[in-house]
Design a protein around this motif. Structure first.
Motif, PDB file in Angstrom:
ATOM      1  N   GLU A 146      23.783  47.951  31.880  1.00 18.81           N
ATOM      2  CA  GLU A 146      22.196  47.766  31.949  1.00 18.81           C
ATOM      3  C   GLU A 146      21.482  48.800  32.104  1.00 18.81           C
ATOM      4  O   GLU A 146      20.399  48.791  31.320  1.00 18.81           O
ATOM      5  N   ILE A 147      21.663  49.836  32.572  1.00 19.55           N
ATOM      6  CA  ILE A 147      20.875  51.038  32.936  1.00 19.55           C
ATOM      7  C   ILE A 147      21.407  52.181  31.691  1.00 19.55           C
ATOM      8  O   ILE A 147      22.381  52.507  31.391  1.00 19.55           O
ATOM      9  N   ASP A 148      20.172  52.134  31.049  1.00 21.03           N
ATOM     10  CA  ASP A 148      20.249  53.272  29.850  1.00 21.03           C
ATOM     11  C   ASP A 148      20.162  54.712  30.168  1.00 21.03           C
ATOM     12  O   ASP A 148      19.542  55.024  31.312  1.00 21.03           O
ATOM     13  N   GLU A 149      20.447  55.897  29.210  1.00 23.88           N
ATOM     14  CA  GLU A 149      20.509  57.134  29.696  1.00 23.88           C
ATOM     15  C   GLU A 149      18.778  57.610  30.075  1.00 23.88           C
ATOM     16  O   GLU A 149      18.783  58.305  31.108  1.00 23.88           O
ATOM     17  N   ALA A 150      17.905  56.752  29.541  1.00 30.67           N
ATOM     18  CA  ALA A 150      16.603  57.347  29.986  1.00 30.67           C
ATOM     19  C   ALA A 150      16.286  56.779  31.348  1.00 30.67           C
ATOM     20  O   ALA A 150      15.478  57.697  32.313  1.00 30.67           O
ATOM     21  N   LYS A 151      16.841  55.711  31.711  1.00 25.67           N
ATOM     22  CA  LYS A 151      16.507  55.225  33.165  1.00 25.67           C
ATOM     23  C   LYS A 151      17.103  56.119  34.246  1.00 25.67           C
ATOM     24  O   LYS A 151      16.847  56.549  35.210  1.00 25.67           O
ATOM     25  N   LEU A 152      18.592  56.474  33.678  1.00 24.06           N
ATOM     26  CA  LEU A 152      19.317  57.560  34.648  1.00 24.06           C
ATOM     27  C   LEU A 152      18.626  58.680  34.815  1.00 24.06           C
ATOM     28  O   LEU A 152      18.542  59.312  36.050  1.00 24.06           O
ATOM     29  N   LYS A 153      18.261  59.157  33.564  1.00 26.93           N
ATOM     30  CA  LYS A 153      17.278  60.558  33.796  1.00 26.93           C
ATOM     31  C   LYS A 153      16.011  60.544  34.702  1.00 26.93           C
ATOM     32  O   LYS A 153      15.932  61.318  35.565  1.00 26.93           O
ATOM     33  N   GLU A 154      15.462  59.259  34.401  1.00 28.47           N
ATOM     34  CA  GLU A 154      14.239  59.083  35.372  1.00 28.47           C
ATOM     35  C   GLU A 154      14.565  58.840  36.810  1.00 28.47           C
ATOM     36  O   GLU A 154      13.732  59.557  37.730  1.00 28.47           O
ATOM     37  N   MET A 155      15.600  58.179  37.167  1.00 31.01           N
ATOM     38  CA  MET A 155      15.960  58.168  38.777  1.00 31.01           C
ATOM     39  C   MET A 155      16.383  59.584  39.256  1.00 31.01           C
ATOM     40  O   MET A 155      16.042  59.987  40.446  1.00 31.01           O
ATOM     41  N   GLY A 156      17.153  60.300  38.316  1.00 32.12           N
ATOM     42  CA  GLY A 156      17.541  61.565  38.761  1.00 32.12           C
ATOM     43  C   GLY A 156      16.457  62.479  38.916  1.00 32.12           C
ATOM     44  O   GLY A 156      16.360  63.345  39.920  1.00 32.12           O
ATOM     45  N   MET A 157      15.473  62.478  38.218  1.00 31.55           N
ATOM     46  CA  MET A 157      14.110  63.267  38.224  1.00 31.55           C
ATOM     47  C   MET A 157      13.267  62.629  39.384  1.00 31.55           C
ATOM     48  O   MET A 157      12.574  63.607  39.962  1.00 31.55           O
ATOM     49  N   ASN A 158      13.131  61.581  39.554  1.00 28.01           N
ATOM     50  CA  ASN A 158      12.612  61.287  40.809  1.00 28.01           C
ATOM     51  C   ASN A 158      13.254  61.966  42.258  1.00 28.01           C
ATOM     52  O   ASN A 158      12.392  62.389  43.031  1.00 28.01           O
ATOM     53  N   GLY A 159      14.458  62.116  42.112  1.00 22.38           N
ATOM     54  CA  GLY A 159      15.329  62.535  43.324  1.00 22.38           C
ATOM     55  C   GLY A 159      14.932  64.252  43.488  1.00 22.38           C
ATOM     56  O   GLY A 159      14.540  64.868  44.321  1.00 22.38           O
ATOM     57  N   TYR A 160      14.698  64.726  42.254  1.00 22.52           N
ATOM     58  CA  TYR A 160      15.013  66.118  42.205  1.00 22.52           C
ATOM     59  C   TYR A 160      13.438  66.593  42.462  1.00 22.52           C
ATOM     60  O   TYR A 160      13.154  67.477  42.944  1.00 22.52           O
ATOM     61  N   GLN A 161      12.218  65.875  41.959  1.00 26.85           N
ATOM     62  CA  GLN A 161      10.750  66.031  42.322  1.00 26.85           C
ATOM     63  C   GLN A 161      10.579  65.768  43.786  1.00 26.85           C
ATOM     64  O   GLN A 161      10.056  66.596  44.289  1.00 26.85           O
ATOM     65  N   TYR A 162      11.288  65.028  44.231  1.00 27.98           N
ATOM     66  CA  TYR A 162      11.109  64.505  45.821  1.00 27.98           C
ATOM     67  C   TYR A 162      11.796  65.906  46.565  1.00 27.98           C
ATOM     68  O   TYR A 162      11.220  66.516  47.475  1.00 27.98           O
ATOM     69  N   MET A 163      12.928  66.161  46.378  1.00 27.09           N
ATOM     70  CA  MET A 163      13.509  67.504  46.854  1.00 27.09           C
ATOM     71  C   MET A 163      12.512  68.753  46.824  1.00 27.09           C
ATOM     72  O   MET A 163      12.391  69.425  47.644  1.00 27.09           O
TER      73      MET A 163
END
Length: 183
Positions: A146-163
């Motif tokens: 269900e999860i596309d590449e754009a959503k994976l990238k968004e979730m990853g960037m959410n984590g990176y920005q928080y860090m």
């Protein structure tokens, strides 16, 4: 699709039961489950994989800190897990490396743990409680189907920005200073 576990392959992670979930995906050739590291459970888990003919599970030796960035970046999603009952005893510090390389998480963590709270609050992946193995399988399917590449990238960037904004070295040092001053 790579769903990676990187870290101590030990007792606090309920990996033996997670392998029973992963076994449900052993006939899928579109996913691989690498386990990077060493620990007390590794030999037992390797034997389980062999016995159950799980060809999409691989074991990779411990990676030195200067090489860790390469293995962490090789995954699409990372496991962040703790066994039920270790809340407050063990915190999977692997989350911080995962956030730093901008990858989403597949968490199996108790409600109220620091790692779960971070993942959920910043939408850096999906989390279920330990011992909810059918839900773990559903999350794997969700990532695969269900999860596309754009959503994976968004979730990853959410984590990176928080860090970057909340957990960098200078901010952490200042938090320690303030804590020490308050004593």
């Amino acid at each position: 699709f790579v769903i990676m576990y990187s870290g101590n392959i030990g007792l606090f992670y309920d990996l033996e039961n997670l392998f029973k979930v992963i076994e449900r995906f052993k006939d899928r050739d579109d996913v691989v489950f690498p386990f990077v590291g060493e620990g007390t459970m590794k030999d037992e888990l390797m034997a389980y994989v062999e016995e159950h003919d799980m060809k999409n599970v691989i074991f990779i030796p411990y990676q030195e800190k200067d090489q860790l960035v390469y293995s962490l970046n090789a995954a699409d999603v990372h496991w962040v897990v703790n066994a039920k009952g270790v809340k407050g005893v063990s915190c999977p510090s692997k989350l911080y490396g995962i956030l730093a390389v901008a990858k989403p998480s597949l968490g199996v963590l108790e409600i109220g743990t620091e790692a779960r709270t971070i993942i959920e609050s910043i939408e850096a992946g999906f989390v279920v409680s330990p011992k909810h193995y059918d839900r773990v399988a559903m999350l794997i399917e969700k990532y695969l189907d269900e999860i596309d590449e754009a959503k994976l990238k968004e979730m990853g960037m959410n984590g990176y920005q928080y860090m970057k904004n909340h957990l960098n070295k200078n901010i952490s040092i200042e938090k320690y200073r303030e804590e020490i001053k308050s004593c």
